[in-house]
Write a protein that holds these residues in place. Structure first.
Motif, mmCIF file in Angstrom:
data_model
loop_
_atom_site.group_PDB
_atom_site.id
_atom_site.type_symbol
_atom_site.label_atom_id
_atom_site.label_comp_id
_atom_site.label_asym_id
_atom_site.label_seq_id
_atom_site.Cartn_x
_atom_site.Cartn_y
_atom_site.Cartn_z
ATOM 1 N N THR A 77 0.848 -1.190 0.000
ATOM 2 C CA THR A 77 0.000 0.000 0.000
ATOM 3 C C THR A 77 0.886 1.244 0.000
ATOM 4 O OG1 THR A 77 -0.092 -0.006 2.426
ATOM 5 C CG2 THR A 77 -1.855 -1.168 1.242
ATOM 6 N N GLY A 78 0.272 2.391 -0.253
ATOM 7 C CA GLY A 78 1.036 3.633 -0.282
ATOM 8 C C GLY A 78 2.076 3.615 -1.391
ATOM 9 N N LEU A 79 3.232 4.169 -1.106
ATOM 10 C CA LEU A 79 4.310 4.181 -2.099
ATOM 11 C C LEU A 79 4.819 2.782 -2.401
ATOM 12 C CD1 LEU A 79 6.376 7.280 -0.868
ATOM 13 C CD2 LEU A 79 4.861 7.156 -2.849
ATOM 14 N N TRP A 80 4.631 1.873 -1.453
ATOM 15 C CA TRP A 80 5.110 0.506 -1.629
ATOM 16 C C TRP A 80 4.259 -0.269 -2.634
ATOM 17 C CZ3 TRP A 80 9.549 -1.080 0.923
ATOM 18 C CH2 TRP A 80 10.043 -0.163 1.862
ATOM 19 N N ARG A 81 3.185 0.332 -3.040
ATOM 20 C CA ARG A 81 2.362 -0.275 -4.084
ATOM 21 C C ARG A 81 3.043 -0.167 -5.442
ATOM 22 N NH1 ARG A 81 -3.712 1.924 -5.739
ATOM 23 N NH2 ARG A 81 -4.077 0.459 -7.470
ATOM 24 N N TYR A 82 3.881 0.850 -5.590
ATOM 25 C CA TYR A 82 4.512 1.120 -6.883
ATOM 26 C C TYR A 82 5.969 0.668 -6.954
ATOM 27 C CZ TYR A 82 0.461 4.198 -6.896
ATOM 28 O OH TYR A 82 -0.815 4.687 -6.804
ATOM 29 N N SER A 83 6.567 0.394 -5.815
ATOM 30 C CA SER A 83 7.982 0.012 -5.807
ATOM 31 C C SER A 83 8.269 -0.855 -4.594
ATOM 32 C CB SER A 83 8.865 1.269 -5.767
ATOM 33 O OG SER A 83 10.216 0.931 -5.526
ATOM 34 N N ARG A 84 9.221 -1.774 -4.742
ATOM 35 C CA ARG A 84 9.616 -2.595 -3.607
ATOM 36 C C ARG A 84 10.600 -1.853 -2.703
ATOM 37 N NH1 ARG A 84 6.448 -4.149 -1.922
ATOM 38 N NH2 ARG A 84 7.700 -5.232 -0.373
ATOM 39 N N HIS A 85 11.155 -0.751 -3.192
ATOM 40 C CA HIS A 85 12.133 -0.009 -2.393
ATOM 41 C C HIS A 85 11.945 1.503 -2.567
ATOM 42 C CE1 HIS A 85 14.240 -3.827 -1.797
ATOM 43 N NE2 HIS A 85 14.181 -4.010 -3.102
ATOM 44 N N PRO A 86 10.764 2.033 -2.257
ATOM 45 C CA PRO A 86 10.556 3.477 -2.443
ATOM 46 C C PRO A 86 11.421 4.326 -1.519
ATOM 47 C CG PRO A 86 8.730 2.509 -1.231
ATOM 48 C CD PRO A 86 9.567 1.369 -1.719
ATOM 49 N N ASN A 87 11.791 3.782 -0.357
ATOM 50 C CA ASN A 87 12.664 4.539 0.551
ATOM 51 C C ASN A 87 14.058 4.698 -0.051
ATOM 52 O OD1 ASN A 87 12.968 1.761 0.757
ATOM 53 N ND2 ASN A 87 13.396 1.768 2.949
ATOM 54 N N TYR A 88 14.567 3.632 -0.658
ATOM 55 C CA TYR A 88 15.870 3.721 -1.322
ATOM 56 C C TYR A 88 15.802 4.645 -2.539
ATOM 57 C CZ TYR A 88 17.320 -0.318 1.485
ATOM 58 O OH TYR A 88 17.637 -1.161 2.521
ATOM 59 N N PHE A 89 14.678 4.571 -3.245
ATOM 60 C CA PHE A 89 14.504 5.445 -4.407
ATOM 61 C C PHE A 89 14.556 6.910 -3.982
ATOM 62 C CE2 PHE A 89 11.617 8.003 -7.054
ATOM 63 C CZ PHE A 89 12.265 7.893 -8.274
ATOM 64 N N GLY A 90 13.865 7.229 -2.893
ATOM 65 C CA GLY A 90 13.874 8.598 -2.395
ATOM 66 C C GLY A 90 15.262 9.042 -1.977
ATOM 67 N N GLU A 91 16.000 8.134 -1.349
ATOM 68 C CA GLU A 91 17.367 8.456 -0.918
ATOM 69 C C GLU A 91 18.270 8.736 -2.110
ATOM 70 O OE1 GLU A 91 20.509 8.740 2.094
ATOM 71 O OE2 GLU A 91 18.334 8.970 2.045
ATOM 72 N N GLN A 92 18.151 7.913 -3.145
ATOM 73 C CA GLN A 92 18.964 8.133 -4.343
ATOM 74 C C GLN A 92 18.572 9.426 -5.047
ATOM 75 O OE1 GLN A 92 21.682 6.214 -5.317
ATOM 76 N NE2 GLN A 92 21.256 5.446 -3.255
ATOM 77 N N LEU A 93 17.283 9.696 -5.071
ATOM 78 C CA LEU A 93 16.805 10.930 -5.697
ATOM 79 C C LEU A 93 17.391 12.145 -4.986
ATOM 80 C CD1 LEU A 93 14.925 11.350 -8.104
ATOM 81 C CD2 LEU A 93 13.047 11.728 -6.490
ATOM 82 N N TRP A 94 17.484 12.051 -3.675
ATOM 83 C CA TRP A 94 18.062 13.141 -2.884
ATOM 84 C C TRP A 94 19.506 13.421 -3.294
ATOM 85 C CZ3 TRP A 94 18.943 17.136 0.120
ATOM 86 C CH2 TRP A 94 20.135 17.211 0.833
ATOM 87 N N TRP A 95 20.328 12.373 -3.392
ATOM 88 C CA TRP A 95 21.743 12.568 -3.705
ATOM 89 C C TRP A 95 21.943 13.077 -5.125
ATOM 90 C CZ3 TRP A 95 24.509 13.378 0.181
ATOM 91 C CH2 TRP A 95 24.391 12.648 1.360
ATOM 92 N N TRP A 96 21.124 12.595 -6.055
ATOM 93 C CA TRP A 96 21.242 13.090 -7.425
ATOM 94 C C TRP A 96 20.759 14.538 -7.520
ATOM 95 C CZ3 TRP A 96 23.903 11.089 -11.346
ATOM 96 C CH2 TRP A 96 24.293 9.747 -11.257
ATOM 97 N N GLY A 97 19.756 14.872 -6.713
ATOM 98 C CA GLY A 97 19.306 16.260 -6.670
ATOM 99 C C GLY A 97 20.395 17.176 -6.137
ATOM 100 N N LEU A 98 21.088 16.728 -5.086
ATOM 101 C CA LEU A 98 22.198 17.510 -4.547
ATOM 102 C C LEU A 98 23.290 17.669 -5.602
ATOM 103 C CD1 LEU A 98 23.103 18.840 -1.837
ATOM 104 C CD2 LEU A 98 24.405 16.752 -1.396
#
Length: 283
Positions: free
Chosen positions: A222-243
């Motif tokens: 459910t939630g973000l986990w409905r779309y990805s098995r690792h949405p927390n890791y995805f968010g973390e990677q997005l953060w570093w690439w944004g930086l």
């Protein structure tokens, strides 16, 4: 014709030794000053001595590498302030302030998530990956841990924070890429925040179900986990690439090498994380 030279006109051994020593000191001091004015090498030196060596020694005494987990969450903002305070720093004020603020938000969020996961206790357990390695390598773990835990962390942490060095080495004006960097960073932070909260609620819910004698739910979908098995890791990677986009904005795209290395390590490790999740679900 031979010209006699009095002994008093020749430099004594003491004078020659003193002259050599002064020359050595002068060159040594110049070398130290040169490297002290290089922020990235200096960060690496400080990290190596205070984290790699010191924390490794502490882990040998405690027989646990737990300290590196909490330190991971606070090192980036410390590095950010180091780059800003360095004598050679030059930066556009708005970009610097924005990067510092975003990095602190990232740090506070991740620190809170870590402490909540550990039930607000420190040092109770070490990361399961390192615990598995400790068992796998046995008697050799004491020296292997220096490379597999601490030296690798230096490469990753100093690498992903390279954009902060770029930001504090340029006075380039604010550009549209800076706006894009903020958008990507904030998106990554929000994604990781909601994903971690949803995972925490799921885990706590399963704990309550077990207390009531009910079977645990096998999968969070459910939630973000409905779309990805690792949405927390995805968010973390997005953060570093944004930086990293801030580095691109000041004309230093090569500073993205740290984010690239971090992403490569994550992709390499995801199968192990997935296998562990399956094992836990089957227990």
């Amino acid at each position: 014709m031979t010209i006699a030279v009095e002994d008093s006109e020749l430099p004594s051994i003491e004078d020659r030794c003193l002259s050599s020593w002064n020359s050595f000191q002068s060159s040594h001091t110049s070398w130290c000053k040169h490297w002290a004015l290089q922020p990235v090498p200096l960060v690496n030196l400080v990290f190596f001595l205070n984290v790699c060596v010191l924390f490794w020694a502490i882990s040998l005494v405690q027989k646990s590498t737990w300290l590196i987990d909490i330190y991971w969450t606070i090192i980036p903002p410390l590095i950010a302030h180091f780059y800003r305070a360095h004598p050679a720093a030059t930066y556009q004020t708005l970009r610097s302030v924005v990067c510092l603020a975003l990095t602190w938000v990232w740090s506070i969020r991740l620190t809170h998530s870590y402490l909540r996961r550990e039930k607000w206790q420190l040092g109770v357990r070490e990361d399961w990956r390192y615990a598995d390695m400790r068992e796998q390598y046995g008697l050799h773990w004491w020296w292997l841990s220096f490379f597999l835990v601490y030296l690798v962390q230096q490469v990753m942490l100093v690498g992903v924070t390279l954009p902060l060095a770029a930001v504090h080495s340029s006075t380039a004006g604010w550009r549209w890429l800076d706006n894009a960097a903020i958008a990507v960073c904030v998106t990554g932070l929000l994604c990781a925040y909601f994903a971690d909260n949803q995972l925490h609620s799921f885990v706590e819910g399963n704990v309550e179900r077990k207390k009531l004698g009910k079977p645990a739910l096998p999968l969070l979908d459910t939630g973000l986990w409905r779309y990805s098995r690792h949405p927390n890791y995805f968010g973390e990677q997005l953060w570093w690439w944004g930086l990293g986009l801030f580095a691109v904005s000041v004309g230093q795209p090569y500073m993205l090498v740290g984010a690239l290395f971090n992403s490569a390590c994550l992709v390499e490790g995801l199968p192990v994380v997935g296998a562990r999740a399956v094992t836990q679900d089957s227990e």
